[in-house]
Write an enzyme that holds these catalytic residues in place. Structure first.
Site, PDB file in Angstrom:
ATOM      1  N   GLY A 287       0.804   7.591   4.431  1.00  0.00           N
ATOM      2  CA  GLY A 287       1.595   6.863   3.431  1.00  0.00           C
ATOM      3  C   GLY A 287       0.719   5.899   2.652  1.00  0.00           C
ATOM      4  O   GLY A 287       0.921   5.681   1.458  1.00  0.00           O
TER       5      GLY A 287
ATOM      6  N   TRP B  65       4.752  -3.482   4.066  1.00  0.00           N
ATOM      7  CA  TRP B  65       3.568  -3.161   4.857  1.00  0.00           C
ATOM      8  C   TRP B  65       2.310  -3.513   4.050  1.00  0.00           C
ATOM      9  O   TRP B  65       2.324  -3.473   2.820  1.00  0.00           O
ATOM     10  CB  TRP B  65       3.583  -1.673   5.221  1.00  0.00           C
ATOM     11  CG  TRP B  65       2.519  -1.283   6.189  1.00  0.00           C
ATOM     12  CD1 TRP B  65       1.448  -0.472   5.951  1.00  0.00           C
ATOM     13  CD2 TRP B  65       2.413  -1.710   7.551  1.00  0.00           C
ATOM     14  NE1 TRP B  65       0.682  -0.366   7.087  1.00  0.00           N
ATOM     15  CE2 TRP B  65       1.249  -1.118   8.080  1.00  0.00           C
ATOM     16  CE3 TRP B  65       3.193  -2.539   8.364  1.00  0.00           C
ATOM     17  CZ2 TRP B  65       0.838  -1.327   9.393  1.00  0.00           C
ATOM     18  CZ3 TRP B  65       2.782  -2.745   9.675  1.00  0.00           C
ATOM     19  CH2 TRP B  65       1.618  -2.138  10.167  1.00  0.00           C
TER      20      TRP B  65
ATOM     21  N   SER C   5       5.878   8.176   4.070  1.00  0.00           N
ATOM     22  CA  SER C   5       4.959   8.285   5.199  1.00  0.00           C
ATOM     23  C   SER C   5       5.552   9.224   6.235  1.00  0.00           C
ATOM     24  O   SER C   5       6.764   9.211   6.471  1.00  0.00           O
ATOM     25  CB  SER C   5       4.732   6.910   5.835  1.00  0.00           C
ATOM     26  OG  SER C   5       4.091   7.054   7.087  1.00  0.00           O
TER      27      SER C   5
ATOM     28  N   HIS D 275       8.062   7.574  12.249  1.00  0.00           N
ATOM     29  CA  HIS D 275       8.839   7.630  11.008  1.00  0.00           C
ATOM     30  C   HIS D 275       9.892   8.756  11.110  1.00  0.00           C
ATOM     31  O   HIS D 275       9.986   9.424  12.128  1.00  0.00           O
ATOM     32  CB  HIS D 275       7.905   7.814   9.821  1.00  0.00           C
ATOM     33  CG  HIS D 275       7.131   6.560   9.510  1.00  0.00           C
ATOM     34  ND1 HIS D 275       7.124   5.964   8.273  1.00  0.00           N
ATOM     35  CD2 HIS D 275       6.366   5.776  10.301  1.00  0.00           C
ATOM     36  CE1 HIS D 275       6.380   4.868   8.303  1.00  0.00           C
ATOM     37  NE2 HIS D 275       5.902   4.736   9.528  1.00  0.00           N
TER      38      HIS D 275
ATOM     39  N   HIS E 109     -11.368  14.300  -4.411  1.00  0.00           N
ATOM     40  CA  HIS E 109     -12.654  13.995  -5.054  1.00  0.00           C
ATOM     41  C   HIS E 109     -12.590  13.758  -6.558  1.00  0.00           C
ATOM     42  O   HIS E 109     -13.635  13.615  -7.187  1.00  0.00           O
ATOM     43  CB  HIS E 109     -13.670  15.122  -4.792  1.00  0.00           C
ATOM     44  CG  HIS E 109     -13.675  15.614  -3.376  1.00  0.00           C
ATOM     45  ND1 HIS E 109     -14.170  14.866  -2.329  1.00  0.00           N
ATOM     46  CD2 HIS E 109     -13.210  16.773  -2.825  1.00  0.00           C
ATOM     47  CE1 HIS E 109     -14.039  15.562  -1.192  1.00  0.00           C
ATOM     48  NE2 HIS E 109     -13.438  16.694  -1.456  1.00  0.00           N
TER      49      HIS E 109
ATOM     50  N   ASN F 122     -11.041  11.353  -1.002  1.00  0.00           N
ATOM     51  CA  ASN F 122     -10.607  12.515  -0.231  1.00  0.00           C
ATOM     52  C   ASN F 122      -9.444  12.052   0.622  1.00  0.00           C
ATOM     53  O   ASN F 122      -9.648  11.412   1.658  1.00  0.00           O
ATOM     54  CB  ASN F 122     -11.725  13.099   0.633  1.00  0.00           C
ATOM     55  CG  ASN F 122     -11.224  14.339   1.373  1.00  0.00           C
ATOM     56  OD1 ASN F 122     -10.028  14.660   1.324  1.00  0.00           O
ATOM     57  ND2 ASN F 122     -12.104  15.021   2.063  1.00  0.00           N
TER      58      ASN F 122
HETATM   59  C1  LIG Z   1       6.469   0.264   3.435  1.00  0.00           C
HETATM   60  C2  LIG Z   1       5.276   1.021   3.945  1.00  0.00           C
HETATM   61  N1  LIG Z   1       4.376   1.468   3.071  1.00  0.00           N
HETATM   62  C3  LIG Z   1       3.294   2.159   3.466  1.00  0.00           C
HETATM   63  C4  LIG Z   1       3.075   2.446   4.799  1.00  0.00           C
HETATM   64  C5  LIG Z   1       1.851   3.194   5.205  1.00  0.00           C
HETATM   65  O1  LIG Z   1       2.118   4.409   5.806  1.00  0.00           O
HETATM   66  P1  LIG Z   1       1.047   5.060   6.800  1.00  0.00           P
HETATM   67  O2  LIG Z   1       1.171   4.359   8.100  1.00  0.00           O
HETATM   68  O3  LIG Z   1       1.457   6.488   6.882  1.00  0.00           O
HETATM   69  O4  LIG Z   1      -0.289   4.885   6.187  1.00  0.00           O
HETATM   70  C6  LIG Z   1       3.983   1.997   5.754  1.00  0.00           C
HETATM   71  C7  LIG Z   1       3.769   2.295   7.186  1.00  0.00           C
HETATM   72  O5  LIG Z   1       4.633   2.308   7.999  1.00  0.00           O
HETATM   73  C8  LIG Z   1       5.104   1.247   5.330  1.00  0.00           C
HETATM   74  O6  LIG Z   1       5.984   0.771   6.215  1.00  0.00           O
END
Ligand SMILES: Cc1ncc(COP(=O)(O)O)c(C=O)c1O
Length: 400
Positions: free
Chosen positions: A55, A87, A182, A187, A214, A246
């Site tokens: 994510g 996050w 994600s 999840h 790339h 990548n």
């Molecule tokens: C709101 C939000 N954005 C982005 C992410 C990032 O996802 P990932 O853990 O798959 O990198 C998360 C992770 O839980 C998230 O809660």
């Protein structure tokens, strides 16, 4: 553990899918990823879905793509409105691309951006809003979309926590100009690591697709508007047009994703049944503020949040100790208030009004897990533990 934060949602189908990929010998990106993307786009009713390695990678590639649009690209120094709870990697690509972040408080009940602050947050430099539906609970995406349309702003929807949720019958992750998901463990579906960029905008899709691998042209169709194909195949095979990454997923993740996606609706339904029990146990108890859906919203209930009412003298440490003794896993709500983290010193940012509720959630909140299986005994026990740990202080009101 009696009640863990997360558990596997895989069955035999996922293991068999992995084995098929291993047997095929094609472990790097291939037909399974492509099929997962097609299935995903169909399921969510979006024109394009691009699977990436996480994510976080989806957010990075998505933000990057907006900087290379032909018309109205984002530019360094542009302002972006963000919620104070999300996050860390919701924010990092914004910082890395030189955007100025303006933080808005969240609503205590939904834990999502307080949209009543949007108009006052607007300046001539505002170019984008990042909307995040926290822990399965739809943000006011309709209002944010209308605000963006009114002011000609991009809407970046980070839906990494809310696959399967909807607002007024429209799936979360389909409101933004570009949307991310994600598929990390815990999840709504899990491909080990993984993420998806979803968009109806073909130019953004091609930019993100090139950025994923790339910055080359190899994965783009000949009629793509983001480059002019030349007749020299030797050169075209390694032709770089964007400063990309990548961020490709493994074929294994694609194969598991195909199986998990088939189970998404059922798994969300089970999560909602658990949520109904959680609500019946905790709603209408002034000691606990639990996450609320706005009218028209259907949460996909990533987890169950509890904020200890700041007007009552209940110590979070006492509650946490009781949960630990009862073998119940708990953690901070998403990443807490982002402004409380050391890393914010590297950001160009300010706040719009006072950040009150995000700090309350940071200091007095936590969440326990939701899973795609029945949690009746876990939730009943959780309620007993909290009821007892918070009982001594019941009714002792303090000023805040
Ligand atoms: C709101 C939000 N954005 C982005 C992410 C990032 O996802 P990932 O853990 O798959 O990198 C998360 C992770 O839980 C998230 O809660």
């Amino acid at each position: 553990m009696f009640y863990e934060l997360a558990s596997s949602s895989w069955g035999e189908e996922e293991i068999r899918a992995l084995q098929r990929v291993i047997d095929s010998g094609q472990l790097t990106i291939g037909d399974h990823v492509r099929r997962f993307e097609d299935d995903f786009a169909r399921k969510f009713g979006v024109r394009h879905a691009l699977m990436v390695s996480s994510g976080s990678a989806a957010n990075l590639v998505g933000v990057a793509a907006l900087f290379y649009k032909k018309d109205r690209p984002l530019q360094r120094g542009d302002e972006v409105l963000v919620p104070s709870i999300s996050w860390a990697t919701t924010y990092y690509p914004l910082q890395q691309y030189g955007l100025r972040l303006r933080f808005l408080d969240v609503e205590l009940e939904s834990l999502n951006m307080d949209t009543s602050q949007l108009e006052r947050a607007l300046t001539p430099r505002t170019r984008m809003v990042v909307a995040v539906s926290i822990l399965g609970n739809p943000a006011a995406l309709d209002r944010i979309r209308a605000f963006c349309d009114r002011h000609d702003l991009y809407l970046f929807e980070d839906n990494c926590e809310s696959m399967g949720a909807s607002l007024n019958g429209k799936m979360c992750g389909t409101f933004g100009d570009i949307c991310t998901f994600s598929t990390f463990f815990s999840h709504h579906i899990s491909t080990m690591e993984g993420g998806v960029v979803a968009t109806d905008d073909t130019e953004l899709y091609h930019l993100a697709r090139s950025m994923r691998a790339h910055g080359w042209t190899r994965d783009l169709p000949e009629d793509s508007t983001i480059f002019d194909k030349r007749p020299d195949d030797f050169f075209e095979a390694y032709r770089f047009i964007l400063p990309g990454y990548n961020a490709r997923p493994l074929e294994l993740s694609g194969a598991v994703g195909i199986e998990q996606l088939k189970k998404l609706d059922t798994m969300v339904e089970i999560r909602r049944r658990n949520a109904a029990l959680f609500q019946s146990l905790f709603a209408n108890d002034e000691r606990f503020i639990i996450q609320q859906e706005r009218p028209g919203a259907r949460s996909s209930w990533f987890s169950f949040t509890v904020i200890l009412n700041p007007a009552l003298d209940i110590e979070r440490g006492t509650v946490m100790r009781a949960m630990k003794e009862a073998d119940i896993g708990y953690r901070i709500i998403t990443g807490g208030c982002f402004l409380r983290h050391d890393v914010v010193k590297y950001f160009d940012y300010d706040t719009v009004g006072e950040i009150v509720n995000a700090n309350i959630a940071h200091d007095r909140g936590f969440f326990v897990g939701n899973h795609p299986r029945d949690l009746t005994s876990q939730l009943e026990r959780f309620h007993q533990v909290l009821d007892r740990a918070a009982a001594r202080r019941r009714g002792s009101v303090v000023s805040v």
